[in-house]
Enzyme design. Structure first.
Site, PDB file in Angstrom:
ATOM      1  N   ARG A 164     -15.313  12.278   9.086  1.00 52.57           N
ATOM      2  CA  ARG A 164     -14.027  12.970   9.297  1.00 52.57           C
ATOM      3  C   ARG A 164     -13.834  14.079   8.269  1.00 52.57           C
ATOM      4  NH1 ARG A 164     -10.006   8.404   8.541  1.00 52.57           N
ATOM      5  NH2 ARG A 164      -8.487  10.070   8.718  1.00 52.57           N
ATOM      6  N   LYS A 193      -8.821  -1.601   5.817  1.00 53.70           N
ATOM      7  CA  LYS A 193      -9.151  -2.018   4.445  1.00 53.70           C
ATOM      8  C   LYS A 193      -8.142  -3.044   3.948  1.00 53.70           C
ATOM      9  CE  LYS A 193      -9.410   2.356   3.486  1.00 53.70           C
ATOM     10  NZ  LYS A 193      -9.579   3.741   3.081  1.00 53.70           N
ATOM     11  N   ASP A 199     -15.249   2.100   7.830  1.00 55.99           N
ATOM     12  CA  ASP A 199     -14.330   3.146   7.371  1.00 55.99           C
ATOM     13  C   ASP A 199     -15.059   4.152   6.488  1.00 55.99           C
ATOM     14  OD1 ASP A 199     -11.709   4.380   6.964  1.00 55.99           O
ATOM     15  OD2 ASP A 199     -12.039   3.780   4.894  1.00 55.99           O
ATOM     16  N   SER A 205      -7.844   3.551   9.356  1.00 57.43           N
ATOM     17  CA  SER A 205      -8.619   3.567   8.109  1.00 57.43           C
ATOM     18  C   SER A 205      -7.897   2.749   7.033  1.00 57.43           C
ATOM     19  CB  SER A 205      -8.800   5.029   7.668  1.00 57.43           C
ATOM     20  OG  SER A 205      -9.147   5.121   6.320  1.00 57.43           O
ATOM     21  N   HIS A 252       0.853  -1.191   0.000  1.00 57.26           N
ATOM     22  CA  HIS A 252       0.000   0.000   0.000  1.00 57.26           C
ATOM     23  C   HIS A 252       0.886   1.237   0.000  1.00 57.26           C
ATOM     24  CE1 HIS A 252      -3.334   2.695   0.852  1.00 57.26           C
ATOM     25  NE2 HIS A 252      -2.537   3.281   1.722  1.00 57.26           N
TER      26      HIS A 252
HETATM   27  N1  URA Z   1      -6.391   7.207   3.084  1.00 58.72           N
HETATM   28  C1  URA Z   1      -7.274   6.405   3.712  1.00 58.72           C
HETATM   29  O1  URA Z   1      -7.614   5.338   3.231  1.00 58.72           O
HETATM   30  N2  URA Z   1      -7.769   6.820   4.908  1.00 58.72           N
HETATM   31  C2  URA Z   1      -7.408   7.972   5.484  1.00 58.72           C
HETATM   32  O2  URA Z   1      -7.872   8.272   6.567  1.00 58.72           O
HETATM   33  C3  URA Z   1      -6.492   8.797   4.814  1.00 58.72           C
HETATM   34  C4  URA Z   1      -5.997   8.386   3.606  1.00 58.72           C
END
Ligand code: URA
Length: 440
Positions: free
Chosen positions: A168, A187, A161, A183, A82
């Site tokens: 947020r 995922k 999320d 977050s 990632h």
């Molecule tokens: N990317 C994400 O997936 N979540 C965040 O909170 C910030 C960037």
């Protein structure tokens, strides 16, 4: 316990129990907690943070809020990568087939670009026919048969999320390391992976521009991954100038194919090798980073990585001929040169602004609902340390709507910082963070 009391406890810097945190995530997902209270809780977390134990539970509850892929019946240690996002970051397009060609399964679930950063899905979708919206069973089959599938987020993965991020976004609580780390990791950990490599960027084009904040984000994500029983390694990498020369979806596919065939820009090849080597060691096919790099170099130079990409593209409905015959890719027909208006040495980039210039041309999105134009973008002709004279080529632009070029080119010129005297770029990979680097 009433939710208002949990908000007060977090506001006052006290810890919450695992059961309390789990109940909050459950209440977010089933809608029983009102947005105004969740927003207040997020602001309390913004100021008070979360302890490592709280964060491990929070991220675990988020990842279990939806489906968690089980790929345990597929042989091999499944490893993904990632990136926190950058400008010209096309590493996933090269790394996924390369690592798969080396024998490590890569189940990759990626996102779209937003703002100045590009997204892997947008780049893949520049290949005619390429389908990133496969169902989970097809994805599983591709990971089994080709050791790689490249798909987009589905609504079933980590729905907590989605809800938390939406809140947020409108409550000024995005820039909070525990919330960002949970977050991202919720995922990724729902993908059914056994291990993860993180490319955490710092610098003027990074989500976390300041190095200490990027380091803290990397450490926090590694801690979450390790607490979830997944080996996690992060590299802190430089995003003070665009990666490679190309910015824009078809253009980045072209540059990725060049690297997959053993050529392409040195920085793209180097960062791909650094991240992929970590994946081969985590995936158990190489004993050391040096062994892994030797394997990977061979696979790039003998065409095996490129052949793997052709197979993946064809299996996902894409026109694999476009990977060799670039005239089959959608590329804008108007080409405009952007030239220097003064002399100097490139001392740096406002790299996010370079990304924004590409976005203004249509290569990216200002808002989630914008539609990207796969054919437009920039080819940078200068890097940190380049000497330029008035009239020299700074960048070549592929454009489809001339009404957007004035603002885009002004943004681009302003983003290239010229100075006197020599300038050198910092190291591409600055630090490596794994479980052993975390405080006990
Ligand atoms: N990317 C994400 O997936 N979540 C965040 O909170 C910030 C960037």
């Amino acid at each position: 316990m009433r939710f208002v009391d949990l908000i007060a406890r977090k506001r006052d810097g006290l810890s919450l129990t695992a059961a309390e945190l789990q109940s909050i995530v459950a209440g977010v997902v089933d809608g029983t907690l009102p947005d105004y209270q969740v927003a207040a809780f997020l602001m309390a977390v913004y100021f008070r943070g979360m302890s490592p134990a709280e964060l491990a539970t929070w991220a675990d509850s988020m990842l279990r809020s939806g489906i968690v892929l089980d790929l345990s019946d597929i042989p091999g240690i499944k490893v993904d990568k990632h990136s926190t996002g950058g400008v010209g970051d096309k590493i996933s397009l090269i790394l996924a087939p390369l690592v798969a060609a080396a024998g490590v399964p890569v189940p990759m679930i990626s996102g779209r670009g937003l703002g100045h950063t590009g997204g892997t899905l947008d780049k893949l979708e520049a290949i005619p026919g390429f389908n990133t919206q496969l169902d989970i069973e097809t994805f599983r089959r591709l990971v089994r048969e080709l050791r790689c599938g490249l798909i987009g987020q589905t609504a079933e993965i980590a729905p907590a999320d989605r809800k938390l991020y939406a809140l947020r976004d409108v409550t000024a609580t995005v820039e909070c390391i525990p919330l960002i780390a949970s977050s991202i990791m919720s995922k990724k950990l729902a993908e059914g992976i056994d291990a993860l490599v993180l490319d955490v960027k710092f610098g003027s084009g990074a989500f976390m521009a300041q190095l200490p904040r990027a380091r803290e984000l990397a450490q926090t994500m590694v801690a979450i991954g390790e607490a979830a029983g997944r080996k996690t390694v992060a590299l802190l990498t430089d995003m003070n100038q665009p990666l490679g020369a190309m910015i824009g979806n078809s253009l980045e596919v072209i540059e990725s194919c060049d690297v997959l065939r053993g050529g392409g820009p040195a920085d793209i090849r180097e960062l791909t090798l650094a991240l992929s080597a970590e994946m081969l060691v985590l995936g158990g096919v190489s004993a050391t980073i040096a062994d892994a790099r030797a394997t990977l170099v061979k696979l790039l130079d003998n065409g095996a990585a490129f052949a793997q990409f052709e197979k993946i593209v064809a299996a996902q409905g894409g026109d694999a001929r476009a990977l060799s015959d670039y005239s089959r890719l959608p590329v804008a027909t108007q080409v405009v040169d952007v030239v220097a208006e003064s002399d100097g040495v490139v001392h740096g980039f406002e790299c996010a602004e370079v990304g924004r210039a590409a976005m203004l041309l249509g290569a990216g999105r200002a808002t989630r609902d914008d539609i990207v134009d796969p054919g437009v973008g920039l080819q940078m002709h200068v890097r940190i340390g380049s000497h330029v004279r008035r009239g020299d080529l700074l960048a070549r632009a592929w454009v489809s709507d001339r009404s957007k070029t004035d603002e885009a080119f002004a943004t681009l010129r302003d983003a290239i910082v010229l100075g006197d005297g020599p300038a050198v770029a910092g190291p591409l990979v600055l630090e490596r963070i794994d479980a052993s680097s975390l405080a006990p």
